[in-house]
Motif scaffolding. Structure first.
Motif, PDB file in Angstrom:
ATOM      1  N   ILE A  45       0.833  -1.202   0.000  1.00 31.17           N
ATOM      2  CA  ILE A  45       0.000   0.000   0.000  1.00 31.17           C
ATOM      3  C   ILE A  45       0.867   1.251   0.000  1.00 31.17           C
ATOM      4  N   ALA A  46       1.917   1.234   0.798  1.00 31.99           N
ATOM      5  CA  ALA A  46       2.806   2.397   0.885  1.00 31.99           C
ATOM      6  C   ALA A  46       3.494   2.667  -0.450  1.00 31.99           C
ATOM      7  N   HIS A  47       3.952   1.620  -1.145  1.00 28.12           N
ATOM      8  CA  HIS A  47       4.603   1.819  -2.449  1.00 28.12           C
ATOM      9  C   HIS A  47       3.595   2.338  -3.478  1.00 28.12           C
ATOM     10  N   ARG A  48       2.397   1.798  -3.490  1.00 26.52           N
ATOM     11  CA  ARG A  48       1.375   2.260  -4.433  1.00 26.52           C
ATOM     12  C   ARG A  48       1.014   3.721  -4.174  1.00 26.52           C
ATOM     13  N   THR A  49       0.894   4.068  -2.905  1.00 21.84           N
ATOM     14  CA  THR A  49       0.579   5.448  -2.527  1.00 21.84           C
ATOM     15  C   THR A  49       1.698   6.383  -2.957  1.00 21.84           C
ATOM     16  N   ALA A  50       2.944   5.953  -2.770  1.00 24.88           N
ATOM     17  CA  ALA A  50       4.097   6.781  -3.130  1.00 24.88           C
ATOM     18  C   ALA A  50       4.139   7.024  -4.636  1.00 24.88           C
ATOM     19  N   TRP A  51       3.898   5.981  -5.442  1.00 22.29           N
ATOM     20  CA  TRP A  51       3.889   6.166  -6.900  1.00 22.29           C
ATOM     21  C   TRP A  51       2.761   7.093  -7.321  1.00 22.29           C
ATOM     22  N   ALA A  52       1.605   6.956  -6.680  1.00 24.99           N
ATOM     23  CA  ALA A  52       0.474   7.837  -7.011  1.00 24.99           C
ATOM     24  C   ALA A  52       0.820   9.292  -6.706  1.00 24.99           C
ATOM     25  N   ALA A  53       1.524   9.523  -5.601  1.00 23.63           N
ATOM     26  CA  ALA A  53       1.924  10.889  -5.240  1.00 23.63           C
ATOM     27  C   ALA A  53       2.882  11.462  -6.281  1.00 23.63           C
ATOM     28  N   VAL A  54       3.829  10.653  -6.725  1.00 24.29           N
ATOM     29  CA  VAL A  54       4.775  11.105  -7.750  1.00 24.29           C
ATOM     30  C   VAL A  54       4.020  11.449  -9.032  1.00 24.29           C
ATOM     31  N   LYS A  55       3.076  10.613  -9.416  1.00 25.53           N
ATOM     32  CA  LYS A  55       2.340  10.818 -10.672  1.00 25.53           C
ATOM     33  C   LYS A  55       1.450  12.050 -10.647  1.00 25.53           C
ATOM     34  N   ARG A  56       1.132  12.572  -9.466  1.00 19.96           N
ATOM     35  CA  ARG A  56       0.368  13.822  -9.396  1.00 19.96           C
ATOM     36  C   ARG A  56       1.230  15.021  -9.771  1.00 19.96           C
ATOM     37  N   SER A  57       2.546  14.906  -9.581  1.00 25.50           N
ATOM     38  CA  SER A  57       3.451  16.028  -9.858  1.00 25.50           C
ATOM     39  C   SER A  57       4.354  15.813 -11.063  1.00 25.50           C
ATOM     40  N   TYR A  58       4.491  14.564 -11.498  1.00 25.10           N
ATOM     41  CA  TYR A  58       5.396  14.232 -12.605  1.00 25.10           C
ATOM     42  C   TYR A  58       4.682  13.354 -13.617  1.00 25.10           C
ATOM     43  N   VAL A  59       5.165  13.429 -14.854  1.00 26.22           N
ATOM     44  CA  VAL A  59       4.653  12.586 -15.931  1.00 26.22           C
ATOM     45  C   VAL A  59       5.852  11.900 -16.580  1.00 26.22           C
ATOM     46  N   LYS A  60       5.670  10.646 -16.955  1.00 30.55           N
ATOM     47  CA  LYS A  60       6.757   9.908 -17.592  1.00 30.55           C
ATOM     48  C   LYS A  60       6.635  10.038 -19.099  1.00 30.55           C
ATOM     49  N   LEU A  61       7.678  10.574 -19.721  1.00 32.52           N
ATOM     50  CA  LEU A  61       7.759  10.686 -21.176  1.00 32.52           C
ATOM     51  C   LEU A  61       8.978   9.890 -21.617  1.00 32.52           C
ATOM     52  N   GLY A  62       8.729   8.772 -22.269  1.00 34.41           N
ATOM     53  CA  GLY A  62       9.832   7.888 -22.632  1.00 34.41           C
ATOM     54  C   GLY A  62      10.427   7.305 -21.364  1.00 34.41           C
ATOM     55  N   ASP A  63      11.710   7.526 -21.166  1.00 35.16           N
ATOM     56  CA  ASP A  63      12.395   7.033 -19.968  1.00 35.16           C
ATOM     57  C   ASP A  63      12.565   8.105 -18.908  1.00 35.16           C
ATOM     58  N   GLN A  64      12.042   9.299 -19.159  1.00 34.83           N
ATOM     59  CA  GLN A  64      12.242  10.419 -18.235  1.00 34.83           C
ATOM     60  C   GLN A  64      10.967  10.776 -17.493  1.00 34.83           C
ATOM     61  N   TRP A  65      11.139  11.181 -16.235  1.00 35.98           N
ATOM     62  CA  TRP A  65      10.045  11.738 -15.451  1.00 35.98           C
ATOM     63  C   TRP A  65      10.203  13.245 -15.447  1.00 35.98           C
ATOM     64  N   LEU A  66       9.192  13.936 -15.939  1.00 37.17           N
ATOM     65  CA  LEU A  66       9.245  15.399 -16.049  1.00 37.17           C
ATOM     66  C   LEU A  66       8.143  16.017 -15.199  1.00 37.17           C
ATOM     67  N   PRO A  67       8.421  17.208 -14.632  1.00 33.07           N
ATOM     68  CA  PRO A  67       7.386  17.879 -13.842  1.00 33.07           C
ATOM     69  C   PRO A  67       6.163  18.175 -14.709  1.00 33.07           C
ATOM     70  N   ARG A  68       4.998  17.997 -14.122  1.00 33.72           N
ATOM     71  CA  ARG A  68       3.762  18.346 -14.827  1.00 33.72           C
ATOM     72  C   ARG A  68       3.658  19.857 -14.914  1.00 33.72           C
ATOM     73  N   ARG A  69       3.095  20.331 -15.981  1.00 36.91           N
ATOM     74  CA  ARG A  69       2.874  21.774 -16.127  1.00 36.91           C
ATOM     75  C   ARG A  69       1.649  22.153 -15.313  1.00 36.91           C
ATOM     76  N   PRO A  70       1.695  23.311 -14.669  1.00 36.38           N
ATOM     77  CA  PRO A  70       0.510  23.742 -13.920  1.00 36.38           C
ATOM     78  C   PRO A  70      -0.658  23.996 -14.872  1.00 36.38           C
ATOM     79  N   ALA A  71      -1.849  23.718 -14.379  1.00 34.09           N
ATOM     80  CA  ALA A  71      -3.052  23.950 -15.190  1.00 34.09           C
ATOM     81  C   ALA A  71      -3.186  25.444 -15.449  1.00 34.09           C
ATOM     82  N   SER A  72      -3.490  25.813 -16.680  1.00 39.75           N
ATOM     83  CA  SER A  72      -3.598  27.238 -17.003  1.00 39.75           C
ATOM     84  C   SER A  72      -5.033  27.696 -17.028  1.00 39.75           C
TER      85      SER A  72
END
Length: 72
Positions: A45-72
């Motif tokens: 549960i802790a690992h799943r929660t941690a990945w979900a938290a990362v995915k709220r702020s970052y997006v994976k493009l190819g092999d890189q994790w990049l910060p998500r752009r703020p909603a405009s």
């Protein structure tokens, strides 16, 4: 088990995420781990929660994790 520092995180996490995302992962994991004490799936549960938290702020493009752009 809770992680004291980003150096203690699993290799698969450390080698894929940028430093700020590692902080997010570690903090979310530790909080979820403590919140689910006594649950047989505590670590899962802790690992799943941690990945979900990362995915709220970052997006994976190819092999890189990049910060998500703020909603405009």
């Amino acid at each position: 088990m809770p992680y004291r520092s980003n150096k203690d995180l699993p290799l698969g996490v450390r080698h894929h995420l940028p430093p700020h995302a590692l902080d997010i992962y570690r903090e979310a994991f530790n909080h979820a781990f403590a919140s689910h004490a006594g649950d047989l799936r505590q670590e899962e549960i802790a690992h799943r929660t941690a990945w979900a938290a990362v995915k709220r702020s970052y997006v994976k493009l190819g092999d890189q994790w990049l910060p998500r752009r703020p909603a405009s």
